[in-house]
Design a protein around this motif. Structure first.
Motif, PDB file in Angstrom:
ATOM      1  N   LEU A  27       0.879  -1.174   0.000  1.00  0.00           N
ATOM      2  CA  LEU A  27       0.000   0.000   0.000  1.00  0.00           C
ATOM      3  C   LEU A  27       0.919   1.227   0.000  1.00  0.00           C
ATOM      4  CD1 LEU A  27      -2.549  -1.270   2.716  1.00  0.00           C
ATOM      5  CD2 LEU A  27      -2.663  -1.597   0.242  1.00  0.00           C
ATOM      6  N   ALA A  28       0.627   2.244   0.835  1.00  0.00           N
ATOM      7  CA  ALA A  28       1.490   3.431   0.880  1.00  0.00           C
ATOM      8  C   ALA A  28       2.710   3.131   1.736  1.00  0.00           C
ATOM      9  CB  ALA A  28       0.720   4.613   1.461  1.00  0.00           C
ATOM     10  N   SER A  29       3.864   3.033   1.099  1.00  0.00           N
ATOM     11  CA  SER A  29       5.051   2.572   1.813  1.00  0.00           C
ATOM     12  C   SER A  29       6.299   2.846   0.985  1.00  0.00           C
ATOM     13  CB  SER A  29       4.944   1.071   2.076  1.00  0.00           C
ATOM     14  OG  SER A  29       4.863   0.388   0.838  1.00  0.00           O
ATOM     15  N   CYS A  30       7.444   2.533   1.586  1.00  0.00           N
ATOM     16  CA  CYS A  30       8.719   2.774   0.901  1.00  0.00           C
ATOM     17  C   CYS A  30       9.286   1.511   0.279  1.00  0.00           C
ATOM     18  CB  CYS A  30       9.729   3.368   1.873  1.00  0.00           C
ATOM     19  SG  CYS A  30      10.399   2.160   3.030  1.00  0.00           S
ATOM     20  N   ASP A  31       8.628   0.376   0.439  1.00  0.00           N
ATOM     21  CA  ASP A  31       9.078  -0.938  -0.063  1.00  0.00           C
ATOM     22  C   ASP A  31      10.158  -1.582   0.805  1.00  0.00           C
ATOM     23  OD1 ASP A  31       7.388  -0.167  -2.127  1.00  0.00           O
ATOM     24  OD2 ASP A  31       8.576  -1.205  -3.644  1.00  0.00           O
ATOM     25  N   GLY A  32      10.549  -0.911   1.896  1.00  0.00           N
ATOM     26  CA  GLY A  32      11.616  -1.444   2.740  1.00  0.00           C
ATOM     27  C   GLY A  32      11.274  -2.799   3.341  1.00  0.00           C
ATOM     28  N   CYS A  33      10.019  -3.021   3.692  1.00  0.00           N
ATOM     29  CA  CYS A  33       9.644  -4.308   4.290  1.00  0.00           C
ATOM     30  C   CYS A  33       9.638  -5.411   3.235  1.00  0.00           C
ATOM     31  CB  CYS A  33       8.288  -4.200   4.987  1.00  0.00           C
ATOM     32  SG  CYS A  33       8.362  -3.152   6.463  1.00  0.00           S
ATOM     33  N   GLN A  34       9.228  -5.064   2.016  1.00  0.00           N
ATOM     34  CA  GLN A  34       9.345  -6.043   0.920  1.00  0.00           C
ATOM     35  C   GLN A  34      10.808  -6.399   0.702  1.00  0.00           C
ATOM     36  OE1 GLN A  34       6.898  -5.928  -2.754  1.00  0.00           O
ATOM     37  NE2 GLN A  34       6.353  -3.861  -2.065  1.00  0.00           N
ATOM     38  N   LEU A  35      11.681  -5.391   0.816  1.00  0.00           N
ATOM     39  CA  LEU A  35      13.112  -5.645   0.612  1.00  0.00           C
ATOM     40  C   LEU A  35      13.663  -6.534   1.727  1.00  0.00           C
ATOM     41  CD1 LEU A  35      14.367  -2.174  -0.663  1.00  0.00           C
ATOM     42  CD2 LEU A  35      13.970  -4.255  -1.991  1.00  0.00           C
ATOM     43  N   ALA A  36      13.143  -6.346   2.961  1.00  0.00           N
ATOM     44  CA  ALA A  36      13.567  -7.226   4.061  1.00  0.00           C
ATOM     45  C   ALA A  36      13.177  -8.668   3.731  1.00  0.00           C
ATOM     46  CB  ALA A  36      12.930  -6.787   5.369  1.00  0.00           C
ATOM     47  N   PHE A  37      12.009  -8.815   3.145  1.00  0.00           N
ATOM     48  CA  PHE A  37      11.514 -10.118   2.705  1.00  0.00           C
ATOM     49  C   PHE A  37      12.441 -10.670   1.618  1.00  0.00           C
ATOM     50  CE2 PHE A  37       7.104 -12.055   3.052  1.00  0.00           C
ATOM     51  CZ  PHE A  37       7.466 -13.280   2.532  1.00  0.00           C
ATOM     52  N   LEU A  38      12.713  -9.811   0.629  1.00  0.00           N
ATOM     53  CA  LEU A  38      13.556 -10.200  -0.502  1.00  0.00           C
ATOM     54  C   LEU A  38      14.972 -10.525  -0.030  1.00  0.00           C
ATOM     55  CD1 LEU A  38      12.986 -10.403  -3.512  1.00  0.00           C
ATOM     56  CD2 LEU A  38      13.853  -8.068  -3.768  1.00  0.00           C
ATOM     57  N   GLY A  39      15.405  -9.812   1.021  1.00  0.00           N
ATOM     58  CA  GLY A  39      16.754 -10.011   1.542  1.00  0.00           C
ATOM     59  C   GLY A  39      16.960 -11.380   2.176  1.00  0.00           C
ATOM     60  N   LEU A  40      15.901 -12.165   2.269  1.00  0.00           N
ATOM     61  CA  LEU A  40      16.041 -13.519   2.817  1.00  0.00           C
ATOM     62  C   LEU A  40      16.883 -14.407   1.906  1.00  0.00           C
ATOM     63  CD1 LEU A  40      12.414 -14.107   4.148  1.00  0.00           C
ATOM     64  CD2 LEU A  40      14.494 -13.902   5.512  1.00  0.00           C
ATOM     65  N   GLY A  41      17.026 -14.022   0.652  1.00  0.00           N
ATOM     66  CA  GLY A  41      17.933 -14.710  -0.269  1.00  0.00           C
ATOM     67  C   GLY A  41      17.612 -16.189  -0.431  1.00  0.00           C
ATOM     68  N   ASP A  42      18.593 -17.045  -0.034  1.00  0.00           N
ATOM     69  CA  ASP A  42      18.436 -18.499  -0.199  1.00  0.00           C
ATOM     70  C   ASP A  42      17.172 -19.020   0.471  1.00  0.00           C
ATOM     71  OD1 ASP A  42      20.755 -18.403  -1.536  1.00  0.00           O
ATOM     72  OD2 ASP A  42      21.989 -19.374   0.011  1.00  0.00           O
ATOM     73  N   LYS A  43      16.829 -18.389   1.597  1.00  0.00           N
ATOM     74  CA  LYS A  43      15.636 -18.846   2.321  1.00  0.00           C
ATOM     75  C   LYS A  43      14.383 -18.642   1.470  1.00  0.00           C
ATOM     76  CE  LYS A  43      17.298 -20.092   6.326  1.00  0.00           C
ATOM     77  NZ  LYS A  43      17.172 -21.484   6.783  1.00  0.00           N
ATOM     78  N   LEU A  44      14.412 -17.603   0.649  1.00  0.00           N
ATOM     79  CA  LEU A  44      13.273 -17.324  -0.215  1.00  0.00           C
ATOM     80  C   LEU A  44      13.145 -18.425  -1.274  1.00  0.00           C
ATOM     81  CD1 LEU A  44      11.276 -14.984  -0.192  1.00  0.00           C
ATOM     82  CD2 LEU A  44      12.679 -13.848  -1.909  1.00  0.00           C
ATOM     83  N   LEU A  45      14.303 -18.886  -1.760  1.00  0.00           N
ATOM     84  CA  LEU A  45      14.285 -19.997  -2.724  1.00  0.00           C
ATOM     85  C   LEU A  45      13.743 -21.256  -2.056  1.00  0.00           C
ATOM     86  CD1 LEU A  45      17.678 -19.453  -4.576  1.00  0.00           C
ATOM     87  CD2 LEU A  45      15.372 -18.991  -5.424  1.00  0.00           C
ATOM     88  N   ASP A 157      14.226 -12.333   9.869  1.00  0.00           N
ATOM     89  CA  ASP A 157      13.977 -13.368  10.879  1.00  0.00           C
ATOM     90  C   ASP A 157      12.530 -13.345  11.360  1.00  0.00           C
ATOM     91  OD1 ASP A 157      16.491 -14.361  10.730  1.00  0.00           O
ATOM     92  OD2 ASP A 157      17.249 -13.340  12.522  1.00  0.00           O
ATOM     93  N   GLN A 158      11.989 -12.132  11.546  1.00  0.00           N
ATOM     94  CA  GLN A 158      10.583 -12.028  11.966  1.00  0.00           C
ATOM     95  C   GLN A 158       9.686 -12.727  10.948  1.00  0.00           C
ATOM     96  OE1 GLN A 158      10.679  -7.620  12.181  1.00  0.00           O
ATOM     97  NE2 GLN A 158       8.978  -7.873  13.592  1.00  0.00           N
ATOM     98  N   ILE A 159       9.959 -12.444   9.673  1.00  0.00           N
ATOM     99  CA  ILE A 159       9.123 -12.988   8.605  1.00  0.00           C
ATOM    100  C   ILE A 159       9.244 -14.511   8.550  1.00  0.00           C
ATOM    101  CG2 ILE A 159       8.894 -13.103   6.090  1.00  0.00           C
ATOM    102  CD1 ILE A 159       9.443 -10.101   6.055  1.00  0.00           C
ATOM    103  N   LEU A 160      10.475 -14.991   8.673  1.00  0.00           N
ATOM    104  CA  LEU A 160      10.688 -16.447   8.594  1.00  0.00           C
ATOM    105  C   LEU A 160       9.953 -17.189   9.701  1.00  0.00           C
ATOM    106  CD1 LEU A 160      14.430 -17.132   7.764  1.00  0.00           C
ATOM    107  CD2 LEU A 160      12.407 -17.575   6.358  1.00  0.00           C
ATOM    108  N   LEU A 161      10.099 -16.676  10.946  1.00  0.00           N
ATOM    109  CA  LEU A 161       9.462 -17.354  12.075  1.00  0.00           C
ATOM    110  C   LEU A 161       7.947 -17.334  11.930  1.00  0.00           C
ATOM    111  CD1 LEU A 161      11.647 -16.293  15.126  1.00  0.00           C
ATOM    112  CD2 LEU A 161      11.387 -18.576  14.146  1.00  0.00           C
ATOM    113  N   ALA A 162       7.420 -16.193  11.472  1.00  0.00           N
ATOM    114  CA  ALA A 162       5.974 -16.087  11.290  1.00  0.00           C
ATOM    115  C   ALA A 162       5.520 -17.027  10.179  1.00  0.00           C
ATOM    116  CB  ALA A 162       5.600 -14.650  10.966  1.00  0.00           C
ATOM    117  N   LEU A 163       6.258 -17.022   9.080  1.00  0.00           N
ATOM    118  CA  LEU A 163       5.899 -17.859   7.932  1.00  0.00           C
ATOM    119  C   LEU A 163       5.845 -19.331   8.302  1.00  0.00           C
ATOM    120  CD1 LEU A 163       7.791 -16.760   4.708  1.00  0.00           C
ATOM    121  CD2 LEU A 163       5.426 -17.559   4.884  1.00  0.00           C
ATOM    122  N   ARG A 164       6.901 -19.767   8.997  1.00  0.00           N
ATOM    123  CA  ARG A 164       6.966 -21.188   9.339  1.00  0.00           C
ATOM    124  C   ARG A 164       5.742 -21.602  10.156  1.00  0.00           C
ATOM    125  NH1 ARG A 164       7.759 -25.221   6.967  1.00  0.00           N
ATOM    126  NH2 ARG A 164       5.743 -25.689   7.830  1.00  0.00           N
TER     127      ARG A 164
END
Lengths: 276, 371
Positions: A27-45, A157-164
């Motif tokens: 929504l209205a944002s700077c995309d920083g949280c999406q980037l934190a998500f994207l920054g998961l790298g290998d974990k995202l794969l 890390d927040q995203i990973l723990l929540a996702l799992r």
């Protein structure tokens, strides 16, 4: 186009249930949280082997927002389009998770909620083309939210723990500790006690790992108010450290200015010392 | 009881103590200056220690400043005692794995610590260590991680000569001189250290150092120094035994005054050398096949500490502060036969708003309870 192409052939040959569908919205944002998500790298794969990421603008996929198991929302409700999208995606999502200060409290742009006077015409040459809601508000002000992840930005890390946990079908335990506890666990010397630096750590949720105090800065309150935030006593102590009432107000009215505990304390100091 | 040996270690020979510990296979931990305070860290010799510095501690404030004597221990304490070395702020207790047949397997995670020698432990912190030993190390279920870390410690204590304004160990009976629980204890003079042994391990090391016996004038100077430190202490607890004195005043109005200032942030409990509360949580791996079980320092100032479905029993700060102080000074007697306070004063210095319970106790114990 999804990121789920890495599944092994033998998995595909079995009659496995369909992978959970995940969306990451903005929504209205700077995309920083999406980037934190994207920054998961290998974990995202790794995640793409277990779930189908159907919509995630920063990562590429822009599939339809229907039949979703987990939807992450970044950004605050700031326009009519935001409003409509959230109403629609709520109906389509089993779990709705806000990520970051904007989606969870209204974000730094909620400072405009506090502004008086002609804000638009002072900022834009053609204010008539700007169409937005009166206030910048959190997603939970419009629809029920299953889980709120605070932060500016959130951490991987927040995203990973929540996702799992959500992939197991359960809500994760909610973090409520204050930044002070994390400073002490990490052996970081208190910046207020050793250097008289005003710090929001005693009223702010941990999650950042006490990042700013580890670099000799006071906490900015990115992760929003912790459980039982004693803002009144902390604000008085800021006064004792030499901050003016206006400076104290600005400490609270910053990244999470629309979070009730910070908003109320900040407003109390806007017109001068409330104890005088 | 081991017979005590004594010797005099000139300041110029201080390094030999570090060398002997190294030869015996110890990794040496000692005070170093970091981030405007003094913390325990790995050192290689006396040059790493905070020489010629003293600490100025007041409620909510800690500063270091230069001092003339050039001594190594002309300061009282830093934010932590031995607690983080033994009771880890965060550690993995076990890992759970889901096997291919769906069964769960559990494997405990034991630390494999190197033998540690710690130089510079104060009397209050030795008392706290004895209390921690009783809490974590005794009873039918001793804590395995604590026991492993505790087993190979070599403890070099230092008698306090320069107390902080926040210290009150005399009134708790825990300082300023190290009384027991050490392997070696140092009394510092400008010329060097009077070393005494407190264990067989300590006696052996002292023998290896082959020190001359201390002169009687040195013994006298140390005694005067200790007496001066003792009489300089102004803060005190009203009594060593407050059993039932606080528990009988749960509705005293002064609890509200404390709650109005308290941030419920947990800094006091985190720096307290005897606070031992922890919480546990799972950290599942993304693949869903394994999970780490973690233990972390917790505090009676958090919601989780008193959470029983559907809400924390102590939701408000006044109940949390009351729980902390009442447990520490009152219920501890029931549990451990003494107060949980050793008079180190850390909870006073490291409270961001400078709450000093030694000032509040007389008010809590007073008659202002509505009669």
């Amino acid at each position: 186009m999804t990121m789920s192409g890495s599944a092994r052939p033998e998995e595909n040959s079995k009659t496995t249930p369909p992978k959970p569908r995940i969306a990451v919205l903005k929504l209205a944002s700077c995309d920083g949280c999406q980037l934190a998500f994207l920054g998961l790298g290998d974990k995202l794969l790794e995640l793409s082997g277990q779930a189908e990421i159907v919509h995630f603008a920063e990562a590429g996929p822009l599939g339809p927002l229907t039949g979703l198991d987990i939807t992450f929302i970044e950004g605050s409700l700031s326009t009519r389009e935001d409003h409509d999208m959230v109403l629609s995606v709520r109906k389509e999502s089993r779990f709705l998770v806000t990520i970051g200060a904007c989606a969870t409290s209204g974000g730094i742009q909620a400072l405009r909620n506090l502004a008086s006077g002609p804000l638009l015409s002072s900022l834009y040459p053609s204010p008539e083309v700007i169409d937005f809601l009166d206030q910048s508000t959190p997603v939970a002000s419009l629809v029920p939210v299953d889980l709120e992840l605070w932060g500016c930005p959130v951490t991987g890390d927040q995203i990973l723990l929540a996702l799992r946990s959500l992939l197991f079908g359960a809500l994760p335990p909610v973090q409520t500790d204050k930044v002070c506890l994390e400073c002490k666990r990490r052996g970081i010397a208190c910046v207020t006690v050793t250097k008289q630096i005003p710090c929001l750590g005693p009223v702010t949720l941990t999650g950042c790992g006490a990042l700013c105090p580890s670099f000799d800065r006071g906490c900015y309150g990115c992760f929003g108010p912790a459980e039982n935030p004693e803002t009144s006593s902390l604000a008085r102590s800021f006064s004792g450290l030499g901050l003016t009432p206006a400076e104290i107000a600005r400490r609270f009215l910053f990244i999470n200015s629309n979070a009730p505990a910070f908003r109320e304390e900040g407003r109390r100091w806007q017109g001068g010392d409330p104890h005088e | 009881m081991t017979e005590e040996s004594r010797g005099f270690l000139e300041r110029e020979r201080f390094r030999e103590l570090f060398d002997r510990l190294l030869v015996r296979g110890y990794q040496t931990i000692a005070p170093v200056v970091r981030d405007g305070t003094i913390v325990y860290a790995e050192v290689s010799g006396p040059e790493d220690l905070p020489r010629g510095l003293r600490d100025l501690q007041t409620p909510g404030s800690y500063r270091l400043e230069a001092e003339e004597s050039g001594r190594f221990f002309a300061w009282a304490n830093g934010p932590q005692a031995l607690k983080p070395l033994l009771f880890a702020p965060r550690e993995i207790l076990w890992e759970t794995r889901r096997e291919s047949d769906g069964a769960l397997s559990f494997s405990s995670s034991s630390p494999s610590p190197r033998p540690l020698a710690v130089i510079g432990i104060r009397a209050c912190d030795l008392s706290a260590l004895a209390l921690s030993d009783r809490h974590f190390g005794k009873g039918p279920f001793p804590d395995p991680g604590y026991a492993l870390r505790r087993r190979d410690l070599f403890l070099v204590a230092v008698d306090c000569s320069h107390l902080a304004d926040t210290c009150f160990c005399v009134s708790t009976g825990d300082g300023p001189e190290a009384q027991s629980g050490f392997d070696l204890a140092l009394g510092e003079l400008d010329s060097g250290f009077l070393v005494r042994s407190g264990s067989e391990k300590g006696r052996e090391l002292l023998r290896e150092l082959s020190l001359p016996p201390p002169e009687s004038s040195m013994e006298e100077a140390l005694k005067i120094q200790g007496d001066r430190a003792r009489s300089s202490q102004t803060r005190r607890l009203p009594s060593r035994n407050l059993q039932n004195a606080l528990a009988s005043r749960p509705d005293h109005p002064h609890w509200n005054n404390l709650a109005a200032r308290c941030l419920s942030c947990g800094n006091c409990t985190s720096v307290c050398p005897t606070c031992f509360c922890f919480s546990e949580r799972e950290e599942p791996a993304l693949d869903g096949c394994s999970s780490l079980h973690l233990r972390e320092w917790d505090s009676c100032f958090t919601a989780g500490h008193s959470y029983i479905h559907p809400a924390p029993l102590r939701g408000e700060t006044r109940f949390r502060y009351r729980q902390w102080l009442t447990h520490k000074l009152d219920y501890w007697h029931d549990q451990y036969g003494r107060s949980g306070c050793v008079g180190c004063g850390r909870c006073i210095s490291w409270c961001p708003v400078g709450i000093d319970f030694t000032e509040d106790l007389p008010l809590l114990l007073g008659e202002a309870d509505g009669h």
